[in-house]
Structure formats: structure tokens, C-alpha cells
Design a protein around this motif. Sequence first.
Motif, PDB file in Angstrom:
ATOM      1  N   UNK A 101       0.811  -1.213   0.000  1.00 18.80           N
ATOM      2  CA  UNK A 101       0.000   0.000   0.000  1.00 18.80           C
ATOM      3  C   UNK A 101       0.846   1.266   0.000  1.00 18.80           C
ATOM      4  N   UNK A 102       2.134   1.115  -0.194  1.00 27.07           N
ATOM      5  CA  UNK A 102       3.042   2.261  -0.215  1.00 27.07           C
ATOM      6  C   UNK A 102       3.599   2.464  -1.616  1.00 27.07           C
ATOM      7  N   UNK A 103       3.548   3.684  -2.096  1.00 27.89           N
ATOM      8  CA  UNK A 103       4.127   3.989  -3.397  1.00 27.89           C
ATOM      9  C   UNK A 103       5.262   4.993  -3.225  1.00 27.89           C
ATOM     10  N   UNK A 104       6.081   5.147  -4.262  1.00 26.91           N
ATOM     11  CA  UNK A 104       7.303   5.938  -4.154  1.00 26.91           C
ATOM     12  C   UNK A 104       7.208   7.212  -4.998  1.00 26.91           C
ATOM     13  N   UNK A 159      10.131   9.521  -1.493  1.00 27.57           N
ATOM     14  CA  UNK A 159       9.244   9.682  -0.347  1.00 27.57           C
ATOM     15  C   UNK A 159       8.209   8.563  -0.409  1.00 27.57           C
ATOM     16  N   UNK A 160       8.271   7.597   0.509  1.00 30.45           N
ATOM     17  CA  UNK A 160       7.276   6.527   0.529  1.00 30.45           C
ATOM     18  C   UNK A 160       5.945   7.059   1.084  1.00 30.45           C
ATOM     19  N   UNK A 165      -4.000   7.517   2.753  1.00 28.14           N
ATOM     20  CA  UNK A 165      -4.094   8.857   3.343  1.00 28.14           C
ATOM     21  C   UNK A 165      -3.080   9.863   2.801  1.00 28.14           C
ATOM     22  N   UNK A 166      -2.187   9.424   1.931  1.00 27.59           N
ATOM     23  CA  UNK A 166      -1.204  10.339   1.358  1.00 27.59           C
ATOM     24  C   UNK A 166      -0.096  10.744   2.302  1.00 27.59           C
TER      25      UNK A 166
END
Length: 201
Positions: A101-104, A159-160, A165-166
Motif C-alpha cells: 500500500x506504499x508507493x514511491x 518519499x514513501x 491517506x497520502x
Amino acid sequence: MNVHRKIFAAAGAAALLSAGLTSTALVQAPEAAAAMASDVKSVPVDPVTQLEMHVTANCVTAEGRCYWDTQANLLTPNGPIGFPGDAWARQTVTLRSNDRDTWQEAEYSAPSGMPREVKGANHANVLSKQLKSINSTEISATYFGGGPIERFRIDGTSIPLNWANGQVSLGPTFIACSNIRVVYGGVNLTTPTACAQVKFS
């Protein structure tokens, strides 16, 4: 006798204190080291030369971002060097998290020292582009011609961010991986993938 006992007791306490400090330092060392990680992978070019890929990553909680860099080089008996003039190479850098659920949100310099890019560019005959997916970012760099070792270094930041929720994802592990294919003078080799994994600290 009492004096001797006091001396031995004091010496014993000092030894215990020293041992306690040493064990505390040993316990704390991995935590301190957890802020930065590196990896090196290589493949033989000939009996005395290796093709290497280096990756380093460092995540800083106070800044909410991770720093990474890669270095490709030939390792010779006289130390690391760049590549011959007739070289062609393609490098891939992948940035991701162990949390799906984390994007870069990444930017990079190719070669290192050039202006930061978020899409792609051509600096000094190094053609690069960035491709984003839901939970990873891939940077591809194609090198036309050889040159000094500095030409084959890429660095950047990421920035991961959590999809829901951003916000910056400080909990998951940040992973930076890279490999390179190099072709020159009868050589056509690809390194194994080097990966640096690190958590925020």
C-alpha cells in the motif's frame, strides 16, 4: 582483609559497569546501522576483472524521505574504474517498499550531479526515464559510450507515501535495487541484482 575486599568489590563493579556499557553499545549498534544499508553484486569479466553494481540506501525520519545511490564499475587489480569508450550499457533501478500500500514519489540524477528528474532526460549521452506503478518506481538509464567511473553513478531520493491517506509511510522497509548490462569489445554481461533494504530511523 576488609580493605582487600573493598578493592576487589570496586574492581568487580567497574568490570560489570564496563561490560554493561559494552553490551549496551553492542545492542545499540544494529539500531544505528539500520538507518543505512548497502549491497554489492558482481560477475567475472575475466580472471582478474569483475563487473560490479553497488547500491546504498538511507532513510531519514526527520525528513520523511529516503536517499539512495548506485554505482556501476569494473573492479580491476588496481581498483575500480569506468568503462571503455566503445561501451554500451543499460541500468535498471527499482524503488519499492515491503508494504504493497506504499508507493514511491521519487526523483533522480543520471549521472549523479545532473539536475534532478522526475520523468526522464538525456544528460551527457545518458538517456534516462522513470516509470511509476502502484507500489514501485523504475528508473531506466542507457549509457552510450564509456567514460570515467563517475559517469556510471545514479542517485536520488524517494518519499514513501501511503495510498490511503497520502501520508509518509515511516513503518515499512524501503528497498532500492539495481542491475546493469554492459556490452563492449566482446563482453556482454549483466550483473546480478543488488538490493539495499532499510527502515526509517
